[in-house]
Structure formats: C-alpha cells, structure tokens
Write a protein that holds these residues in place. Structure first.
Motif, PDB file in Angstrom:
ATOM      1  N   LEU A 110       0.817  -1.212   0.000  1.00 52.05           N
ATOM      2  CA  LEU A 110       0.000   0.000   0.000  1.00 52.05           C
ATOM      3  C   LEU A 110       0.854   1.267   0.000  1.00 52.05           C
ATOM      4  O   LEU A 110       0.648   2.152  -0.844  1.00 52.05           O
ATOM      5  N   PRO A 111       1.850   1.393   0.889  1.00 47.16           N
ATOM      6  CA  PRO A 111       2.694   2.600   0.826  1.00 47.16           C
ATOM      7  C   PRO A 111       3.434   2.736  -0.507  1.00 47.16           C
ATOM      8  O   PRO A 111       3.591   3.849  -1.014  1.00 47.16           O
ATOM      9  N   LEU A 112       3.863   1.619  -1.072  1.00 53.80           N
ATOM     10  CA  LEU A 112       4.539   1.667  -2.372  1.00 53.80           C
ATOM     11  C   LEU A 112       3.588   2.177  -3.450  1.00 53.80           C
ATOM     12  O   LEU A 112       3.963   3.027  -4.267  1.00 53.80           O
ATOM     13  N   GLY A 113       2.350   1.689  -3.442  1.00 58.97           N
ATOM     14  CA  GLY A 113       1.352   2.136  -4.421  1.00 58.97           C
ATOM     15  C   GLY A 113       1.072   3.624  -4.294  1.00 58.97           C
ATOM     16  O   GLY A 113       0.977   4.341  -5.294  1.00 58.97           O
ATOM     17  N   VAL A 114       0.950   4.105  -3.062  1.00 59.47           N
ATOM     18  CA  VAL A 114       0.703   5.532  -2.839  1.00 59.47           C
ATOM     19  C   VAL A 114       1.891   6.358  -3.339  1.00 59.47           C
ATOM     20  O   VAL A 114       1.716   7.403  -3.984  1.00 59.47           O
ATOM     21  N   ALA A 115       3.101   5.897  -3.062  1.00 59.92           N
ATOM     22  CA  ALA A 115       4.295   6.621  -3.503  1.00 59.92           C
ATOM     23  C   ALA A 115       4.389   6.666  -5.031  1.00 59.92           C
ATOM     24  O   ALA A 115       4.714   7.711  -5.622  1.00 59.92           O
ATOM     25  N   LEU A 116       4.101   5.547  -5.678  1.00 60.91           N
ATOM     26  CA  LEU A 116       4.136   5.521  -7.148  1.00 60.91           C
ATOM     27  C   LEU A 116       3.069   6.438  -7.742  1.00 60.91           C
ATOM     28  O   LEU A 116       3.334   7.167  -8.711  1.00 60.91           O
ATOM     29  N   ALA A 117       1.868   6.409  -7.181  1.00 61.99           N
ATOM     30  CA  ALA A 117       0.799   7.279  -7.682  1.00 61.99           C
ATOM     31  C   ALA A 117       1.191   8.743  -7.518  1.00 61.99           C
ATOM     32  O   ALA A 117       0.981   9.564  -8.430  1.00 61.99           O
ATOM     33  N   ALA A 118       1.772   9.098  -6.382  1.00 62.29           N
ATOM     34  CA  ALA A 118       2.206  10.474  -6.155  1.00 62.29           C
ATOM     35  C   ALA A 118       3.280  10.873  -7.162  1.00 62.29           C
ATOM     36  O   ALA A 118       3.269  12.004  -7.689  1.00 62.29           O
ATOM     37  N   ALA A 119       4.195   9.965  -7.460  1.00 61.09           N
ATOM     38  CA  ALA A 119       5.259  10.260  -8.419  1.00 61.09           C
ATOM     39  C   ALA A 119       4.682  10.489  -9.816  1.00 61.09           C
ATOM     40  O   ALA A 119       5.087  11.422 -10.524  1.00 61.09           O
ATOM     41  N   PHE A 120       3.729   9.661 -10.228  1.00 61.84           N
ATOM     42  CA  PHE A 120       3.118   9.826 -11.545  1.00 61.84           C
ATOM     43  C   PHE A 120       2.334  11.137 -11.632  1.00 61.84           C
ATOM     44  O   PHE A 120       2.428  11.859 -12.635  1.00 61.84           O
ATOM     45  N   PHE A 121       1.559  11.450 -10.594  1.00 64.92           N
ATOM     46  CA  PHE A 121       0.820  12.715 -10.594  1.00 64.92           C
ATOM     47  C   PHE A 121       1.772  13.904 -10.643  1.00 64.92           C
ATOM     48  O   PHE A 121       1.540  14.873 -11.362  1.00 64.92           O
ATOM     49  N   TYR A 122       2.864  13.858  -9.926  1.00 65.26           N
ATOM     50  CA  TYR A 122       3.843  14.936  -9.915  1.00 65.26           C
ATOM     51  C   TYR A 122       4.427  15.126 -11.310  1.00 65.26           C
ATOM     52  O   TYR A 122       4.496  16.246 -11.830  1.00 65.26           O
ATOM     53  N   ARG A 123       4.839  14.035 -11.950  1.00 60.76           N
ATOM     54  CA  ARG A 123       5.422  14.121 -13.295  1.00 60.76           C
ATOM     55  C   ARG A 123       4.393  14.639 -14.299  1.00 60.76           C
ATOM     56  O   ARG A 123       4.717  15.431 -15.180  1.00 60.76           O
ATOM     57  N   TYR A 124       3.152  14.182 -14.166  1.00 64.35           N
ATOM     58  CA  TYR A 124       2.095  14.618 -15.079  1.00 64.35           C
ATOM     59  C   TYR A 124       1.867  16.122 -14.958  1.00 64.35           C
ATOM     60  O   TYR A 124       1.821  16.839 -15.965  1.00 64.35           O
ATOM     61  N   PHE A 125       1.717  16.613 -13.724  1.00 68.82           N
ATOM     62  CA  PHE A 125       1.470  18.045 -13.534  1.00 68.82           C
ATOM     63  C   PHE A 125       2.689  18.888 -13.921  1.00 68.82           C
ATOM     64  O   PHE A 125       2.525  19.985 -14.448  1.00 68.82           O
ATOM     65  N   MET A 126       3.879  18.397 -13.696  1.00 70.97           N
ATOM     66  CA  MET A 126       5.085  19.128 -14.091  1.00 70.97           C
ATOM     67  C   MET A 126       5.185  19.193 -15.613  1.00 70.97           C
ATOM     68  O   MET A 126       5.563  20.221 -16.174  1.00 70.97           O
ATOM     69  N   ALA A 127       4.804  18.105 -16.285  1.00 70.46           N
ATOM     70  CA  ALA A 127       4.828  18.093 -17.750  1.00 70.46           C
ATOM     71  C   ALA A 127       3.780  19.055 -18.302  1.00 70.46           C
ATOM     72  O   ALA A 127       4.005  19.716 -19.328  1.00 70.46           O
ATOM     73  N   GLN A 128       2.619  19.156 -17.698  1.00 66.93           N
ATOM     74  CA  GLN A 128       1.558  20.049 -18.121  1.00 66.93           C
ATOM     75  C   GLN A 128       1.981  21.514 -17.968  1.00 66.93           C
ATOM     76  O   GLN A 128       1.656  22.342 -18.817  1.00 66.93           O
ATOM     77  N   GLN A 129       2.706  21.827 -16.890  1.00 63.23           N
ATOM     78  CA  GLN A 129       3.104  23.202 -16.647  1.00 63.23           C
ATOM     79  C   GLN A 129       4.225  23.649 -17.594  1.00 63.23           C
ATOM     80  O   GLN A 129       4.314  24.808 -17.933  1.00 63.23           O
ATOM     81  N   SER A 130       5.075  22.732 -17.999  1.00 62.57           N
ATOM     82  CA  SER A 130       6.197  23.125 -18.867  1.00 62.57           C
ATOM     83  C   SER A 130       5.765  23.225 -20.326  1.00 62.57           C
ATOM     84  O   SER A 130       6.493  23.721 -21.151  1.00 62.57           O
ATOM     85  N   SER A 131       4.591  22.736 -20.675  1.00 62.98           N
ATOM     86  CA  SER A 131       4.124  22.798 -22.074  1.00 62.98           C
ATOM     87  C   SER A 131       3.550  24.130 -22.414  1.00 62.98           C
ATOM     88  O   SER A 131       3.053  24.928 -21.794  1.00 62.98           O
TER      89      SER A 131
END
Length: 131
Positions: A110-131
């Motif tokens: 469960l903690p691993l899943g939460v950490a991975l989801a947070a990492a994906f959301f972070y990368r997604y939002f960072m990619a959206q802001q740099s576009s």
C-alpha cells in the motif's frame, strides 16, 4: 511447584499477610521478598495486594523474564470454584509483534502504491506546466 496450597479468594483478601499476597492467573503469589526489587516500585504491588491483579499485570506488558521470576514467589493456587480461568498472554513485551500489523506483503504494498501514484501525478502536472 509441588505442595502448593489451595487458597480461597476470600482467604487471600482477608489473610493477615494480605499486604503481600496477589492473585495472578488463578495463582497466589507472596511478593513480600520482591517489594524492594520491583522495577515499578513497591507501591504498585501494595496497591494490588489481597486482590486479583491479573488485569493490571497484563496491562503493563511484563517481559518473559518477569514471568519466569514470578515462579519464585508462587505459594498456591485458587480453589477451583474461585478460579476465573484467565489466560496467560504469551508475549506482552513492548516490542512484541502484532499479528494484525500487516507485516506481510500488504504492509509495504500500500505505501509503495501511494508513492508511485504520487510520483506519476507529480510528473504529469510538471509536464503540463512546462508545455
């Protein structure tokens, strides 16, 4: 442990030595010689003297060594009609493993899943802001 005296609960309560007799798990202990050595102080023992101290004993979480030491102070058992049938906890030390603590694969999944989801959301939002 041979020749243990059979006590009635009322006998422990009203005994002239009740200031040092305790009932723990249907066994009777005379802790007179242990009062000064008790790590929690003699007051703790005297407060429970003449009573069934099983619940208080278990609530504290005594170590295996403490349970072994108790054998030195065992002087008798309760009469069958006074026994409450309480069970002895096997391991009540502070660091005892908890069978419900999720120590298996679900404990880290469960903690691993939460950490991975947070990492994906972070990368997604960072990619959206740099576009």
């Amino acid at each position: 442990m041979t020749d243990l005296k059979i006590f009635r609960e009322a006998e422990v309560r009203n005994n002239k030595d009740k200031s040092t007799l305790l009932i723990i798990h249907d066994n009777v202990y005379d802790v007179a010689k242990f009062l000064e050595e008790h790590p929690g102080g003699e007051e703790v023992l005297l407060e429970q003297a003449g009573k069934d101290a099983t619940e208080s004993f278990e609530d504290v979480g005594h170590s295996t060594d403490a349970r072994e030491l108790m054998k030195d102070y065992l002087i008798g058992v309760l009469h069958d009609s006074d026994k409450k049938g309480s069970t002895v906890k096997q391991n009540t030390s502070i660091n005892a493993p908890d069978s419900n603590s999720g120590g298996g694969w679900t404990g880290w999944l469960l903690p691993l899943g939460v950490a991975l989801a947070a990492a994906f959301f972070y990368r997604y939002f960072m990619a959206q802001q740099s576009s």
